[in-house]
Write a protein that holds these residues in place. Sequence first.
Motif, mmCIF file in Angstrom:
data_model
loop_
_atom_site.group_PDB
_atom_site.id
_atom_site.type_symbol
_atom_site.label_atom_id
_atom_site.label_comp_id
_atom_site.label_asym_id
_atom_site.label_seq_id
_atom_site.Cartn_x
_atom_site.Cartn_y
_atom_site.Cartn_z
ATOM 1 N N LEU A 1 -36.802 60.484 -42.451
ATOM 2 C CA LEU A 1 -36.133 59.741 -41.398
ATOM 3 C C LEU A 1 -34.762 59.285 -41.850
ATOM 4 N N LYS A 2 -33.856 59.207 -40.891
ATOM 5 C CA LYS A 2 -32.519 58.706 -41.174
ATOM 6 C C LYS A 2 -32.583 57.195 -41.299
ATOM 7 N N ASP A 3 -31.514 56.589 -41.811
ATOM 8 C CA ASP A 3 -31.462 55.134 -41.942
ATOM 9 C C ASP A 3 -31.607 54.427 -40.603
ATOM 10 N N ILE B 1 -37.070 54.584 -37.197
ATOM 11 C CA ILE B 1 -38.345 53.953 -37.534
ATOM 12 C C ILE B 1 -39.424 54.873 -36.978
ATOM 13 N N ARG B 2 -40.446 55.150 -37.759
ATOM 14 C CA ARG B 2 -41.564 55.935 -37.234
ATOM 15 C C ARG B 2 -42.767 55.019 -37.107
ATOM 16 N N ILE C 1 -46.765 51.476 -39.626
ATOM 17 C CA ILE C 1 -45.340 51.598 -39.927
ATOM 18 C C ILE C 1 -45.246 51.777 -41.435
ATOM 19 N N ASP C 2 -44.538 52.801 -41.874
ATOM 20 C CA ASP C 2 -44.435 53.131 -43.302
ATOM 21 C C ASP C 2 -45.808 53.284 -43.947
ATOM 22 N N VAL D 1 -36.731 54.662 -32.497
ATOM 23 C CA VAL D 1 -38.150 54.491 -32.787
ATOM 24 C C VAL D 1 -38.870 55.790 -32.428
ATOM 25 N N HIS D 2 -39.364 56.481 -33.453
ATOM 26 C CA HIS D 2 -40.131 57.710 -33.242
ATOM 27 C C HIS D 2 -41.590 57.312 -33.045
#
Length: 105
Positions: free
Chosen positions: A22-24, A27-28, A39-40, A65-66
């Motif tokens: 993911l880019k900066d 959020i996934r 999350i994470d 937000v993915h």
Amino acid sequence: AEKGIKLDLPKAKTAKKFSADLKDKDIRVIVDDKGQYYIDGNLISQEQLPSALLTASRNKKDMLVHVQADKNSSHGSIVHLMDTARRMNLTRFSMVTSDKNIGSE
């Protein structure tokens, strides 16, 4: 999906390749088939969701937000996630799907 989190993603003919890196500004959030949030890779309760989203966003409002939701997760779980994210000023969303095994369904 994160290691150890089983997901059966919905299929979509127009799915694009999702990069696990993911880019900066991303959020996934994973929603499993029981409606649990991750999350994470960390299980997040509904009560923890607002603060977890704020922490993950580092207070940057332009984060994407993915939403990586199991095809059997409830619509309500996804709506709750998106509503909570919007209340945290996160308004950009991407739905992660799979393009594998698409027939003429």
